[in-house]
Scaffold this active site. Structure first.
Site, PDB file in Angstrom:
ATOM      1  N   CYS A 171       6.215 -10.955   2.500  1.00 51.93           N
ATOM      2  CA  CYS A 171       6.563 -12.327   2.115  1.00 51.93           C
ATOM      3  C   CYS A 171       6.019 -13.320   3.154  1.00 51.93           C
ATOM      4  CB  CYS A 171       8.076 -12.438   1.922  1.00 51.93           C
ATOM      5  SG  CYS A 171       8.563 -13.860   0.943  1.00 51.93           S
ATOM      6  N   HIS A 214       9.501  -7.584  -1.777  1.00 51.53           N
ATOM      7  CA  HIS A 214      10.316  -7.110  -0.644  1.00 51.53           C
ATOM      8  C   HIS A 214      10.695  -5.639  -0.809  1.00 51.53           C
ATOM      9  CE1 HIS A 214      11.150 -10.912   1.491  1.00 51.53           C
ATOM     10  NE2 HIS A 214      11.010 -11.466   0.301  1.00 51.53           N
ATOM     11  N   GLU A 216      11.847  -3.742   1.452  1.00 49.18           N
ATOM     12  CA  GLU A 216      13.046  -3.471   2.267  1.00 49.18           C
ATOM     13  C   GLU A 216      14.332  -3.827   1.536  1.00 49.18           C
ATOM     14  OE1 GLU A 216      11.304  -6.115   2.388  1.00 49.18           O
ATOM     15  OE2 GLU A 216      12.488  -7.836   3.063  1.00 49.18           O
TER      16      GLU A 216
END
Lengths: 121, 214
Positions: free
Chosen positions: B68, B185, B187
């Site tokens: 990002c 994302h 994660e």
């Protein structure tokens, strides 16, 4: 050293779409200004810098624009440069001496920070 | 969190003034905002000491992942080509999207199947990938496009493109493959309590790679 005032215009490269410009254009069209087209939104940056001469000032501005102020992948830039004239050692800006027009006109290049008039060589 | 608590790997945070990163194998630039994202996203972060050290780290062939805002910083720094611009529809997009994994011979993606469709969250306002035609051709020729936005069946279409990115690009790597940048994302998709675990394989891929080297 001379002091310069720079006015920097950062614009999107023609090949890059500008969704914000398109949105503003449709806003204007809704207001009835349907004769307005090709709106492109850019950035305007002002700064002062000191340099030995105009060539050095321009070289440094090119560097600053290339490295940070504009992203060459998506943006172009151009700038106007004006020397801010200082009177002798007193560092008095010519602004306060604008009424001394004959002196000012004799100088090749100057600008007045207060009334924003200028003369370029 | 993911690398420390789910993969149990020694992990440390890097302060923006840190310039000694020699002890690290992998550097992850997370999402968020950096230096207010003034001027352009990631433009000022690029000049921080930590980023200069990260560039040196990448030039040694070590792994760097930008997620990002981290992806934006990597393009601004020149570690990855192109730029990330305002989303096509000007809105901040917060969603889960389908992605096709187009390359699986990288340390980042070896645990995925080629062409596999995964789901990851996105949350960004400036995720529209742009590069000039020559750069795009180079990316295609060198197989540097790692993730593309797609439909659930893996079709690359404009309707599956959440932000207007050229070629539906969601993530790219550098020519060597050691630097990866992506807007989604991974994660945030690593634990079933988060609703999705498709991102965990990315981190497991890296770990497997590091273990294989060691």
């Amino acid at each position: 050293m001379n002091t310069y005032q720079a006015q920097i215009y950062v614009t999107l490269r023609p090949s890059v779409l500008d969704p914000a410009g398109t949105a503003v254009q449709s806003g204007l069209a809704h207001m009835g200004y349907d004769n307005v087209e090709q709106i492109r939104i850019g950035k305007y940056i002002e700064l002062k810098l000191t340099a030995t001469d105009e060539a050095a000032a321009k070289a440094q501005l090119d560097q600053v624009c290339d490295r940070l102020l504009a992203n060459p992948v998506i943006e172009n830039y151009r700038f106007d440069l004006t020397e801010i004239f200082r009177y002798g050692r007193s560092s008095m800006n010519l602004a306060s001496l604008c009424f001394l027009a004959p002196t000012a006109i004799a100088m090749p290049q100057w600008s007045c920070a207060i009334c924003s008039i200028s003369r370029r060589a | 969190m993911v690398v420390r608590d789910l993969l149990n790997q020694p992990t440390r945070m890097i302060w923006h003034e840190d310039s000694d990163l020699d002890d690290l194998d992998v550097i992850i630039l997370p999402g968020g905002f950096s230096y207010g994202d003034y001027l352009r996203c990631g433009a000022i972060a690029r000049f921080s000491p930590a980023l200069q050290a990260t560039i040196a780290h990448a030039q040694q062939g070590k792994l760097v992942l930008g997620i990002c805002n981290g992806f934006q910083v990597l393009t601004e720094s020149g570690l990855l080509p192109g730029a990330l611009m305002r989303n096509r529809d000007l809105h901040f997009v917060c969603d889960r999207v389908s992605l096709r994994v187009d390359r699986t011979d990288l340390p980042w993606t070896q645990n995925y199947q080629s062409g596999q469709v995964i789901t990851l969250p996105i949350a960004h306002g400036e995720g529209c990938y742009y590069a000039d035609a020559d750069t795009l051709k180079q990316l295609e020729d060198n197989r540097q496009i790692v993730f593309r936005y797609c439909t659930q069946s893996g079709e690359i279409s404009e309707s599956a493109n959440p932000n207007g990115s050229l070629q539906n690009i969601a993530g790219i790597c550098n020519a060597q493959g050691n630097v990866l940048g992506m807007m989604p994302h991974p994660e945030r998709a690593t634990d079933s309590t988060l609703g999705c675990t498709d991102g965990l394989q990315l981190f497991e891929s890296v770990l497997a790679q590091m273990l294989a080297i060691a």
